[in-house]
Scaffold this active site. Structure first.
Site, mmCIF file in Angstrom:
data_model
loop_
_atom_site.group_PDB
_atom_site.id
_atom_site.type_symbol
_atom_site.label_atom_id
_atom_site.label_comp_id
_atom_site.label_asym_id
_atom_site.label_seq_id
_atom_site.Cartn_x
_atom_site.Cartn_y
_atom_site.Cartn_z
ATOM 1 N N GLN A 52 19.264 23.631 68.662
ATOM 2 C CA GLN A 52 18.491 24.434 69.805
ATOM 3 C C GLN A 52 17.688 25.432 69.297
ATOM 4 O O GLN A 52 16.409 25.866 69.665
ATOM 5 C CB GLN A 52 19.526 24.696 70.995
ATOM 6 C CG GLN A 52 18.637 25.628 71.856
ATOM 7 C CD GLN A 52 17.507 24.831 72.638
ATOM 8 O OE1 GLN A 52 17.843 23.553 72.812
ATOM 9 N NE2 GLN A 52 16.908 25.650 73.312
ATOM 10 N N GLU A 53 18.213 26.465 68.246
ATOM 11 C CA GLU A 53 17.629 27.547 67.626
ATOM 12 C C GLU A 53 16.594 27.389 66.839
ATOM 13 O O GLU A 53 15.530 27.798 66.922
ATOM 14 C CB GLU A 53 18.765 28.413 67.073
ATOM 15 C CG GLU A 53 19.753 28.945 68.022
ATOM 16 C CD GLU A 53 19.135 30.162 68.794
ATOM 17 O OE1 GLU A 53 17.988 30.574 68.423
ATOM 18 O OE2 GLU A 53 19.847 30.937 69.577
ATOM 19 N N SER A 54 16.637 26.650 65.614
ATOM 20 C CA SER A 54 15.716 26.408 64.642
ATOM 21 C C SER A 54 15.292 24.838 64.617
ATOM 22 O O SER A 54 14.429 24.674 63.519
ATOM 23 C CB SER A 54 16.416 26.967 63.371
ATOM 24 O OG SER A 54 17.431 26.190 62.967
#
Length: 644
Positions: free
Chosen positions: A499-501
């Site tokens: 989700q983040e990167s």
């Protein structure tokens, strides 16, 4: 596509990259030449550059050399390099520098030619494009653009002065423009700048500046003293600021104040309705009970998707199921068919005893993947839709992608450890690609182990069922080590990374978060101290370090709040906000709480992470656990005892 075919194509590609079987030497020479150029050791630079004339990244040296020459005031090779290497994304940086160089020289003819050749550069250099339009005779357009820049107090370069003079001779700034500039400054709290503008206002309007400043400090008191002899336009600027500030601290007082002003001030009804909407939405995001009444009282002209969505969320939070159903049914069809409202209508029907009407909606959702689909499947007690489909791209399409020069350059940047420049080349090469070409690119990126571009390319090719490509098990050793240390599952850690990167270890957000788990340096330092790491400034681009620190922080949030859903919310929005949200609305109904998270971004973030954990459990050949239980955390037994 057959695996053997892909391996043969990639083998041929890598052989072409080998450059006479000396890829490592060429890369080393390139890096040495770059270092020599940066240190202005031109003899060494020229010698090294001459050794790698056919190396894919050598054009970068020419571009950087031209940039350095421009910085020193020389343009002997600028135009030639710009034209010759226009197919390389790094040339964009050179073109922008070249345009600024030409502007300083006053060569507007060349600038016009350049902008004609590369229209996208107008957005990259708005001030130069504005001047170019003026020089080309588009005076009205140029004056309009200058007004916009002046209102926003944007930087004005010296070469813009002649246009500024004509702008003034044309009657600018108007009183209207000056008040807009004051509004811009007021929103930033730049009262010293405003005092400079004040002296240009008519004398009868100058006292409004003092009033406005006092209102920012005490909006409730000053709104009660709102002046009557004020133009509608200026009144709206000041009121918009004052009501917004009062609503931040006390929406109820702001609501009463705007109702009072509606009776006493001569204001546009549309403006007043807009103010009421903003107050009602702010109250709704705080889950204030009166927000339901306020949202329902808004005139039709003030209703939009936000007001309808938040009215429905408030009914859900308060478990007012008949009202939930009615609110969803009142939505326009395109909103009503969104997965969240299909799910909550089904849930509301189920909880009011109309299971026969709920099941068809659950089944409709269960035929897909995602947060609401997984919830619907669990409610029905049927298997989740989690089957992988391989990306079937023909060999010819893969060969075509593999032969692109930009793809060669992307590969070399990857070998040099620069994911960002590699990604830039990749998307530059494929910006006009078909879905078939993106599918081939997905297979190629996947074979390279380039996780983030595998994910993005699969999306571009519409290969949404290629779950193994879209949800890679990247950095497996680092994730498992962090799992053991933190107590989190590997699926939980992978979900945050995804989700983040999207597995880009060099990712940097606009606020400065870094690496795979997008840690802010300050947070990373605090966690590093907690773990008693030696370095005070941990390397957040190191997968091992980033995953360890990020997992520890996430585990701390999970222990603090008792639920992965709340931990994910804290990871995204900050623990203090989550604590504040919990004070307003206890976590007694977890699904409803998640649905009513005040920030749209955080709500989507939590839902994505919950769904990704399910996919990653399946990816590890595990039977996915209950997502309802996972959302509830410490309330797992309560969640599982609810009616399904």
């Amino acid at each position: 596509m057959r695996l053997n075919g892909l391996i043969i194509i990639v083998s041929l590609l890598c052989a072409s990259f080998a450059q006479a079987a000396t890829p490592t030497l060429n890369r080393s020479t390139f890096e040495e030449a770059r270092a020599a150029l940066n240190s202005n050791d031109l003899p060494t630079y020229q010698t090294l550059k001459a050794r790698i004339p056919d190396y894919p990244l050598t054009p970068y040296l020419d571009i950087w050399e031209a940039r350095k020459a421009l910085a020193k005031g020389s343009d002997s090779t600028g135009q030639d390099v710009v034209d010759h290497f226009s197919d390389i994304p790094e040339s964009i940086n050179l073109r922008v520098a070249w345009l600024h160089h030409l502007a300083k020289k006053g060569d507007w003819k060349k600038i016009g030619q350049q902008l004609e050749k590369f229209p996208a550069d107008r957005k990259r250099t708005p001030e130069i494009a504005m001047l170019a339009a003026w020089k080309d005779g588009n005076t009205k357009q140029a004056l309009t653009l200058f007004s916009k820049r002046w209102i926003k107090a944007q930087k004005v370069s010296g070469y813009t002065h002649p246009l500024y003079q004509q702008w003034q001779k044309s009657g600018h700034p108007t009183l209207y423009e000056r008040w807009l500039r004051i509004d811009h400054y007021a929103n930033s709290g730049k009262w010293k700048k405003i005092k400079g503008e004040k002296r240009h206002l008519p004398k009868d309007q100058q006292p409004l500046i003092s009033y406005w400043q006092k209102m920012q400090n005490n909006p409730e008191k000053m709104l009660q003293q709102f002046p009557s002899n004020i133009s509608p336009f200026t009144a709206e600027l000041i009121l918009n600021d004052g009501v917004k500030r009062l609503a931040r601290s006390d929406p109820a007082k702001a609501w009463l104040q705007i109702l009072s002003l509606a009776e006493t001030a001569n204001l546009n009804p549309l403006f007043l309705a807009d103010q009421q909407r903003q107050i009602a939405l702010r109250a709704a995001r705080r889950h204030m009970p009166e927000a339901i009444t306020w949202l329902n009282s808004l005139p039709a002209s003030a209703q939009n998707e936000d007001t309808r969505s938040w009215l429905t969320r408030l009914y859900i939070v308060n478990q007012q199921w008949p009202q939930t159903i009615a609110a969803i049914d009142a939505m326009p069809d395109n909103e009503r068919q969104q997965s969240n409202w299909l799910y909550w209508k089904a849930r509301a029907l189920e909880l009011t005893g109309r299971i026969d009407l709920a099941e068809p909606l659950y089944l409709m959702l269960a035929d897909d993947r995602g947060y609401y689909s997984f919830l619907a499947s669990e409610r029905l007690g049927i298997p989740l839709k989690l089957e992988n489909s391989n990306i079937d791209a023909p060999d010819s399409a893969t060969a075509e992608i593999a032969e692109m020069k930009a793809v060669h350059r992307a590969y070399e940047w990857l070998q040099l450890g620069n994911n960002n420049k590699a990604s830039r080349e990749w998307h530059f090469a494929l910006q006009d690609a078909s879905k078939e070409q993106w599918a081939a690119a997905t297979n190629l990126a996947n074979h390279w182990g380039w996780f983030d571009q595998t994910i993005r390319s699969a999306f571009k090719s519409d290969s949404l069922d290629a779950l193994e490509s879209r949800f890679p098990l990247g950095f497996e050793e680092e994730v498992r080590s962090a799992s053991i240390e933190s107590g989190l599952t590997s699926s939980e850690i992978w979900s945050i990374i995804r989700q983040e990167s999207a597995f880009n270890s060099q990712a940097v957000s606009y606020v400065g978060a870094k690496g795979l788990m997008q840690l802010m340096p300050r947070t990373a330092r605090a966690v590093a101290k907690q773990l008693k790491l030696r370095s005070r400034h941990p390397d957040l681009f190191s997968p091992e370090v980033n995953i360890r620190l990020g997992s520890t922080y996430l585990a701390d949030m999970k222990q603090r709040f008792g639920s992965l859903a709340l931990a994910a919310a804290a990871y995204n929005a900050g623990p203090h906000r989550v604590s504040s949200w919990l004070e307003r609305t206890p976590f007694s109904a977890p699904e409803a709480w998640v649905e009513a998270i005040p920030f749209n971004e955080t709500r989507r973030y939590v839902q994505q992470v919950m769904a990704f954990v399910t996919v990653y459990e399946w990816r590890q050949e595990k039977t996915p656990g209950s997502m309802i239980a996972r959302i509830g955390g410490e309330l797992e037994k309560v969640s599982l005892n609810r009616s399904h």
